[in-house]
Design a protein around this motif. Structure first.
Motif, PDB file in Angstrom:
ATOM      1  N   GLU A   1     -55.871  14.565  69.325  1.00  0.00           N
ATOM      2  CA  GLU A   1     -57.190  15.008  69.767  1.00  0.00           C
ATOM      3  C   GLU A   1     -57.119  15.501  71.204  1.00  0.00           C
ATOM      4  OE1 GLU A   1     -60.021  11.867  69.520  1.00  0.00           O
ATOM      5  OE2 GLU A   1     -59.711  11.491  67.385  1.00  0.00           O
ATOM      6  N   ILE A   2     -58.027  16.409  71.544  1.00  0.00           N
ATOM      7  CA  ILE A   2     -58.198  16.838  72.930  1.00  0.00           C
ATOM      8  C   ILE A   2     -59.693  16.822  73.221  1.00  0.00           C
ATOM      9  CG2 ILE A   2     -57.845  18.681  74.617  1.00  0.00           C
ATOM     10  CD1 ILE A   2     -55.426  19.559  72.894  1.00  0.00           C
ATOM     11  N   HIS A   3     -60.072  16.173  74.303  1.00  0.00           N
ATOM     12  CA  HIS A   3     -61.474  16.024  74.664  1.00  0.00           C
ATOM     13  C   HIS A   3     -61.765  16.857  75.915  1.00  0.00           C
ATOM     14  CE1 HIS A   3     -60.992  11.708  72.834  1.00  0.00           C
ATOM     15  NE2 HIS A   3     -60.878  12.672  71.925  1.00  0.00           N
ATOM     16  N   VAL A   4     -62.864  17.573  75.880  1.00  0.00           N
ATOM     17  CA  VAL A   4     -63.261  18.424  77.008  1.00  0.00           C
ATOM     18  C   VAL A   4     -64.736  18.167  77.311  1.00  0.00           C
ATOM     19  CG1 VAL A   4     -63.422  20.772  77.909  1.00  0.00           C
ATOM     20  CG2 VAL A   4     -61.588  20.187  76.289  1.00  0.00           C
ATOM     21  N   LYS A   5     -65.033  17.966  78.585  1.00  0.00           N
ATOM     22  CA  LYS A   5     -66.415  17.725  79.020  1.00  0.00           C
ATOM     23  C   LYS A   5     -66.880  18.873  79.908  1.00  0.00           C
ATOM     24  CE  LYS A   5     -69.391  14.363  81.370  1.00  0.00           C
ATOM     25  NZ  LYS A   5     -69.430  13.073  82.116  1.00  0.00           N
ATOM     26  N   PRO A   6     -67.816  19.706  79.426  1.00  0.00           N
ATOM     27  CA  PRO A   6     -68.373  20.746  80.287  1.00  0.00           C
ATOM     28  C   PRO A   6     -69.139  20.123  81.453  1.00  0.00           C
ATOM     29  CG  PRO A   6     -68.868  21.165  77.967  1.00  0.00           C
ATOM     30  CD  PRO A   6     -68.354  19.768  78.050  1.00  0.00           C
TER      31      PRO A   6
ATOM     32  N   TYR B   1     -72.412  24.602  82.264  1.00  0.00           N
ATOM     33  CA  TYR B   1     -71.537  25.776  82.217  1.00  0.00           C
ATOM     34  C   TYR B   1     -70.405  25.564  81.201  1.00  0.00           C
ATOM     35  CZ  TYR B   1     -73.962  27.398  86.406  1.00  0.00           C
ATOM     36  OH  TYR B   1     -74.922  27.831  87.286  1.00  0.00           O
ATOM     37  N   SER B   2     -70.778  25.529  79.950  1.00  0.00           N
ATOM     38  CA  SER B   2     -69.779  25.337  78.894  1.00  0.00           C
ATOM     39  C   SER B   2     -69.233  26.678  78.424  1.00  0.00           C
ATOM     40  CB  SER B   2     -70.408  24.598  77.709  1.00  0.00           C
ATOM     41  OG  SER B   2     -71.356  25.427  77.062  1.00  0.00           O
ATOM     42  N   ALA B   3     -68.218  26.619  77.580  1.00  0.00           N
ATOM     43  CA  ALA B   3     -67.721  27.804  76.874  1.00  0.00           C
ATOM     44  C   ALA B   3     -68.325  27.807  75.472  1.00  0.00           C
ATOM     45  CB  ALA B   3     -66.209  27.788  76.806  1.00  0.00           C
ATOM     46  N   LYS B   4     -68.186  28.921  74.784  1.00  0.00           N
ATOM     47  CA  LYS B   4     -68.652  28.992  73.401  1.00  0.00           C
ATOM     48  C   LYS B   4     -67.648  28.358  72.442  1.00  0.00           C
ATOM     49  CE  LYS B   4     -71.621  33.105  73.600  1.00  0.00           C
ATOM     50  NZ  LYS B   4     -71.841  34.479  73.057  1.00  0.00           N
TER      51      LYS B   4
ATOM     52  N   ALA C   1     -70.198  22.871  72.196  1.00  0.00           N
ATOM     53  CA  ALA C   1     -71.634  22.754  72.400  1.00  0.00           C
ATOM     54  C   ALA C   1     -71.955  22.828  73.889  1.00  0.00           C
ATOM     55  CB  ALA C   1     -72.149  21.446  71.820  1.00  0.00           C
ATOM     56  N   GLN C   2     -73.119  23.351  74.218  1.00  0.00           N
ATOM     57  CA  GLN C   2     -73.566  23.397  75.611  1.00  0.00           C
ATOM     58  C   GLN C   2     -74.228  22.056  75.941  1.00  0.00           C
ATOM     59  OE1 GLN C   2     -76.248  26.588  76.626  1.00  0.00           O
ATOM     60  NE2 GLN C   2     -75.775  26.487  78.798  1.00  0.00           N
ATOM     61  N   GLU C   3     -73.389  21.041  75.983  1.00  0.00           N
ATOM     62  CA  GLU C   3     -73.847  19.675  76.211  1.00  0.00           C
ATOM     63  C   GLU C   3     -72.928  18.988  77.201  1.00  0.00           C
ATOM     64  OE1 GLU C   3     -73.897  17.859  72.396  1.00  0.00           O
ATOM     65  OE2 GLU C   3     -75.454  19.184  71.576  1.00  0.00           O
ATOM     66  N   ASN C   4     -73.505  18.129  78.031  1.00  0.00           N
ATOM     67  CA  ASN C   4     -72.766  17.448  79.083  1.00  0.00           C
ATOM     68  C   ASN C   4     -72.255  16.089  78.604  1.00  0.00           C
ATOM     69  OD1 ASN C   4     -73.498  15.539  81.933  1.00  0.00           O
ATOM     70  ND2 ASN C   4     -71.796  16.939  81.815  1.00  0.00           N
ATOM     71  N   HIS C   5     -71.245  16.137  77.714  1.00  0.00           N
ATOM     72  CA  HIS C   5     -70.583  14.905  77.290  1.00  0.00           C
ATOM     73  C   HIS C   5     -69.166  15.254  76.874  1.00  0.00           C
ATOM     74  CE1 HIS C   5     -70.704  15.814  72.936  1.00  0.00           C
ATOM     75  NE2 HIS C   5     -71.881  16.348  73.192  1.00  0.00           N
TER      76      HIS C   5
ATOM     77  N   SER D   1     -63.194  30.277  75.509  1.00  0.00           N
ATOM     78  CA  SER D   1     -63.660  31.616  75.145  1.00  0.00           C
ATOM     79  C   SER D   1     -65.183  31.673  75.165  1.00  0.00           C
ATOM     80  CB  SER D   1     -63.164  31.996  73.750  1.00  0.00           C
ATOM     81  OG  SER D   1     -61.757  31.930  73.676  1.00  0.00           O
ATOM     82  N   GLY D   2     -65.701  32.744  75.720  1.00  0.00           N
ATOM     83  CA  GLY D   2     -67.143  32.970  75.694  1.00  0.00           C
ATOM     84  C   GLY D   2     -67.875  32.171  76.757  1.00  0.00           C
ATOM     85  N   ARG D   3     -68.732  32.837  77.515  1.00  0.00           N
ATOM     86  CA  ARG D   3     -69.514  32.196  78.576  1.00  0.00           C
ATOM     87  C   ARG D   3     -70.984  32.213  78.162  1.00  0.00           C
ATOM     88  NH1 ARG D   3     -66.353  33.297  83.878  1.00  0.00           N
ATOM     89  NH2 ARG D   3     -64.307  33.832  83.021  1.00  0.00           N
ATOM     90  N   VAL D   4     -71.665  31.110  78.386  1.00  0.00           N
ATOM     91  CA  VAL D   4     -73.039  30.983  77.916  1.00  0.00           C
ATOM     92  C   VAL D   4     -74.049  30.823  79.049  1.00  0.00           C
ATOM     93  CG1 VAL D   4     -72.312  29.994  75.719  1.00  0.00           C
ATOM     94  CG2 VAL D   4     -72.804  28.483  77.619  1.00  0.00           C
TER      95      VAL D   4
END
Length: 371
Positions: free
Chosen positions: A173-178, A190-193, A239-243, A265-268
């Motif tokens: 698994e790889i976890h990423v937090k925007p 400021y998440s990615a798509k 997702a554009q979510e802060n977690h 990829s992709g800026r929202v």
């Protein structure tokens, strides 16, 4: 036991191999070796440990050679009249059994050891990729995150490059937090798509050493000829979510070379003050099973061929010292028990039945795993 027969002799080698290859745990192969000397010879002669390891982790097929580092025996062509044939077969059996066992014994959430470089950084070092190794959004009352440069075009991707804790890791698994800009109006995230992951190694070690930390680099440098990517994941929506968003790979992926690339990829989200699109990441966490210290991987050539090195005297390599309480400790925080006179097979058997264990002194985990 009178009248009982050896099914390997009764069924023949082909059918016996098919039966034994139904085993799914490398420990079971070790148990088979402990049944009798004839079964042990059959397992070693047919390379069942290696076959099981390759079935569990197909990426290990790029391991071109197996070397016992202490005696530095170089691989040679095996021929029926070669007196060293059995020695090489035993060595391969020992190493691949340990490799399969070592890779499946424990899971860590801190397999990323170093942030190498980002494809762009807005304000260096304040918004450095190094901040993504910190689990918190704030460090010493200051925001902690990486930010890309602003772009007017929302389709421009970004790349993050990391060094893993071992030159050989199985990643699950790889976890990423925007990052959520709590200091801006509206608290934008400021998440990615979408996100994609690549695992591999630099074609030349000097290529990695020449990379300046946190200096901007084009996407071409990351996806071009400097790296060999042995695994590329599917694209996952973000997702554009802060977690901490968890991205589970379809199958555990073996990284040979210890390099992880995260493609965003992709800026929202536009920044209100300049009207440009940004991607910001607060934290990256890599979950997997790194190789035990008794092993290492050396890349042989740009094609990805490599040498698997097995250090038989791992205790000597770790320079363990006795603590005041009489327990063994080492700089790498591993504790090993001593191999008994029967060697590696007895050590694994002892571990399986509770006579020995290797403990990872990790702040976040109390896991125990056998050597």
């Amino acid at each position: 036991m009178e009248g009982c027969g050896d099914f390997i002799k009764w069924l023949g080698p082909d059918v016996s191999i098919k039966i034994l290859m139904c085993l799914e745990d490398p420990s079971d192969v070790v148990r088979v070796c402990a049944v009798s000397s004839s079964w042990r010879q059959f397992v070693i002669a047919n390379g069942l440990s290696k076959q099981l390891c390759l079935r569990m982790f197909p990426e290990t097929s790029s391991v071109g050679h197996v070397i016992g580092v202490n005696n530095m025996i170089e691989p040679i062509d095996v021929r029926p009249d070669n007196s060293l044939e059995w020695e090489f077969l035993e060595r391969d059996h020992r190493v691949y059994a340990f490799l399969a066992r070592g890779l499946t014994s424990f899971v860590r959430k801190d397999c990323a050891s170093e942030a190498i470089r980002a494809s762009s950084t807005d304000n260096y070092p304040k918004e450095s990729i190094q901040n993504t190794l910190e689990p918190s959004d704030r460090v010493e009352q200051r925001p902690s995150y990486w930010s890309s440069k602003g772009e007017s075009e929302p389709t421009v991707p970004e790349m993050l490059l990391y060094k893993l804790t071992s030159n050989l890791c199985v990643i699950t698994e790889i976890h990423v937090k925007p990052f959520q800009a709590y200091f801006q109006f509206g608290f934008p995230i400021y998440s990615a798509k979408a996100v994609r992951f690549r695992l591999g190694h630099p074609k030349c070690p000097v290529d990695l050493e020449s990379y300046g930390r946190d200096e901007s680099a084009s996407a071409q440098e990351f996806t071009g000829g400097k790296f060999v990517w042995t695994y590329v994941s599917p694209e996952f929506p973000m997702a554009q979510e802060n977690h901490l968003q968890k991205f589970t790979l379809p199958e555990p992926a073996l990284c040979i070379g210890g390099i992880l690339q995260i493609e965003l990829s992709g800026r929202v989200q536009k920044q209100e003050m300049d009207g440009l699109y940004y991607i910001c990441v607060s934290h990256v966490q890599v979950v997997g099973r790194p190789l035990l210290p008794a092993f290492d991987v050396e890349i042989l050539d740009p094609s990805g061929k490599c040498t698997l090195k097995y250090y038989q005297d791992v205790d000597d390599c770790l320079h363990s010292t006795k603590s005041s309480e009489g327990e063994t400790s080492s700089p790498s925080r591993f504790r090993f028990f001593t191999t008994s006179i029967r060697g590696w097979e007895q050590m694994i058997m002892n571990t399986l039945f509770g006579a020995g264990a290797v403990v990872v002194n990790d702040d976040d985990s109390d896991d125990e795993f056998p050597a």
